[in-house]
Design an enzyme around this catalytic site. Structure first.
Site, PDB file in Angstrom:
ATOM      1  N   LEU A  59       0.868  -1.168   0.000  1.00 21.56           N
ATOM      2  CA  LEU A  59       0.000   0.000   0.000  1.00 21.56           C
ATOM      3  C   LEU A  59       0.907   1.221   0.000  1.00 21.56           C
ATOM      4  O   LEU A  59       1.955   1.221   0.665  1.00 21.56           O
ATOM      5  CB  LEU A  59      -0.900   0.042   1.246  1.00 21.56           C
ATOM      6  CG  LEU A  59      -2.029  -0.980   1.358  1.00 21.56           C
ATOM      7  CD1 LEU A  59      -2.731  -0.818   2.696  1.00 21.56           C
ATOM      8  CD2 LEU A  59      -3.025  -0.836   0.220  1.00 21.56           C
ATOM      9  N   ASP A  60       0.521   2.253  -0.731  1.00 17.83           N
ATOM     10  CA  ASP A  60       1.283   3.494  -0.660  1.00 17.83           C
ATOM     11  C   ASP A  60       1.354   3.969   0.787  1.00 17.83           C
ATOM     12  O   ASP A  60       0.434   3.734   1.581  1.00 17.83           O
ATOM     13  CB  ASP A  60       0.616   4.579  -1.514  1.00 17.83           C
ATOM     14  CG  ASP A  60       0.705   4.291  -2.994  1.00 17.83           C
ATOM     15  OD1 ASP A  60       1.585   3.507  -3.396  1.00 17.83           O
ATOM     16  OD2 ASP A  60      -0.111   4.861  -3.744  1.00 17.83           O
ATOM     17  N   ARG A  61       2.413   4.644   1.110  1.00 16.65           N
ATOM     18  CA  ARG A  61       2.608   5.107   2.488  1.00 16.65           C
ATOM     19  C   ARG A  61       1.405   5.902   3.000  1.00 16.65           C
ATOM     20  O   ARG A  61       0.980   5.753   4.143  1.00 16.65           O
ATOM     21  CB  ARG A  61       3.871   5.971   2.542  1.00 16.65           C
ATOM     22  CG  ARG A  61       4.266   6.412   3.936  1.00 16.65           C
ATOM     23  CD  ARG A  61       5.527   7.238   3.894  1.00 16.65           C
ATOM     24  NE  ARG A  61       5.974   7.542   5.242  1.00 16.65           N
ATOM     25  CZ  ARG A  61       7.211   7.411   5.670  1.00 16.65           C
ATOM     26  NH1 ARG A  61       8.135   6.954   4.851  1.00 16.65           N
ATOM     27  NH2 ARG A  61       7.540   7.727   6.892  1.00 16.65           N
ATOM     28  N   THR A  63      -1.706   5.679   2.064  1.00 15.79           N
ATOM     29  CA  THR A  63      -2.961   4.939   2.035  1.00 15.79           C
ATOM     30  C   THR A  63      -3.119   4.115   3.305  1.00 15.79           C
ATOM     31  O   THR A  63      -2.180   3.462   3.756  1.00 15.79           O
ATOM     32  CB  THR A  63      -3.001   3.995   0.811  1.00 15.79           C
ATOM     33  OG1 THR A  63      -2.812   4.766  -0.373  1.00 15.79           O
ATOM     34  CG2 THR A  63      -4.332   3.266   0.723  1.00 15.79           C
ATOM     35  N   ARG A 171      -4.668   6.314  -7.931  1.00 19.51           N
ATOM     36  CA  ARG A 171      -4.320   7.737  -7.915  1.00 19.51           C
ATOM     37  C   ARG A 171      -4.170   8.272  -9.333  1.00 19.51           C
ATOM     38  O   ARG A 171      -4.662   9.365  -9.654  1.00 19.51           O
ATOM     39  CB  ARG A 171      -3.044   7.939  -7.106  1.00 19.51           C
ATOM     40  CG  ARG A 171      -3.185   7.548  -5.642  1.00 19.51           C
ATOM     41  CD  ARG A 171      -1.841   7.412  -4.943  1.00 19.51           C
ATOM     42  NE  ARG A 171      -1.106   8.669  -4.958  1.00 19.51           N
ATOM     43  CZ  ARG A 171       0.144   8.789  -4.529  1.00 19.51           C
ATOM     44  NH1 ARG A 171       0.805   7.723  -4.075  1.00 19.51           N
ATOM     45  NH2 ARG A 171       0.747   9.957  -4.561  1.00 19.51           N
TER      46      ARG A 171
END
Length: 255
Positions: A59-61, A63, A171
């Protein structure tokens, strides 16, 4: 302000795997660029479970939401293959700028984000990868503030389901649709990000991995993992002025 990374919430654990709800701002694993004292989800899970764990996906930081780790390399490979083959259902909640259509599917290929273009075994640059995202609008609101060419500013809560797993897919696809995520400093709009940060007293990427469904590698049955929404999302819902396209979702998300 940007909240400090908090502690993950344990969602599920057995002899094969463990799942947590990752808070926003917490990295999945450590990197050389991180300060020595800064925590990461992998290290927290390892220490909490008292054994080595293998990351299965990312997961993106910024998110928040469901994050899965495996306890052995074979289980990690089995789960990773499910992600690669599109057999894992991933459902997200997002706050976006504007009012997107009620629902739709975006089929728009995305290039790799590597510093240098990836090349095949003959040295040729590879093509953009197929990427498909479905969305469904849940609620809308209109703020009496002029943050652009219009006298008011519109926002929406959207249920998003990526059918492929490209880097920053949600995104980038939301930006392509003209409805970027609020709080996204890379693909979003700074004026809207700053307005919401001031209104709510916090700055975050408004994307939450709410639900994840996969086949349990040891039991052979479907495993559904649900990450509850944090206090920041509850504060967002409690603001007056939301017009719900699906009123039943209001109580479901708050619960």
């Amino acid at each position: 302000m940007t909240p400090e990374p908090s502690t993950p919430l344990l969602l599920y654990a057995d002899e094969w795997l463990v799942a947590v709800c990752k808070p926003p701002g917490l990295a999945v694993h450590r990197s050389p660029e991180m300060p020595a004292h800064e925590p990461a989800a992998l290290q927290w899970v390892r220490d909490h479970c008292g054994r080595y764990v293998y990351p299965v996906h990312r997961l993106d930081r910024g998110t928040s939401g469901v994050l899965v780790f495996a306890f052995t390399a074979p289980v990690a490979r089995s789960l990773a293959l499910q992600f690669e083959e599109g057999r894992v259902r991933k459902q997200y909640l997002a706050l976006v700028r504007g009012w997107p259509p009620e629902s739709g599917t975006l089929d728009h290929a995305l290039k790799r984000l590597d510093p240098a273009p990836p090349r095949d075994d003959r040295g040729r640059a590879t093509q953009p990868q197929p990427a498909i995202t479905q969305w469904h609008r849940l609620a809308r609101r209109e703020e009496p503030v002029a943050l652009g060419p219009h006298p008011t500013s519109r926002y929406a809560l959207v249920h998003v389901e990526p059918l492929t797993g490209r880097q920053h897919q949600i995104r980038r696809h939301l930006k392509h649709l003209g409805h970027p995520l609020i709080g996204d400093s890379t693909y979003g709009k700074g004026v809207h990000n700053r307005w919401w940060a001031a209104e709510l007293g916090l700055q975050r990427l408004w994307l939450h991995a709410h639900r994840l469904s996969l086949t349990h590698p040891g039991l052979g049955r479907e495993l559904e993992l649900v990450a509850p929404l944090g206090h920041d999302w509850q504060a967002l819902f409690e603001r007056a002025g939301w017009s719900w396209d699906e009123p039943s979702m209001q109580d479901a998300l708050r619960g």
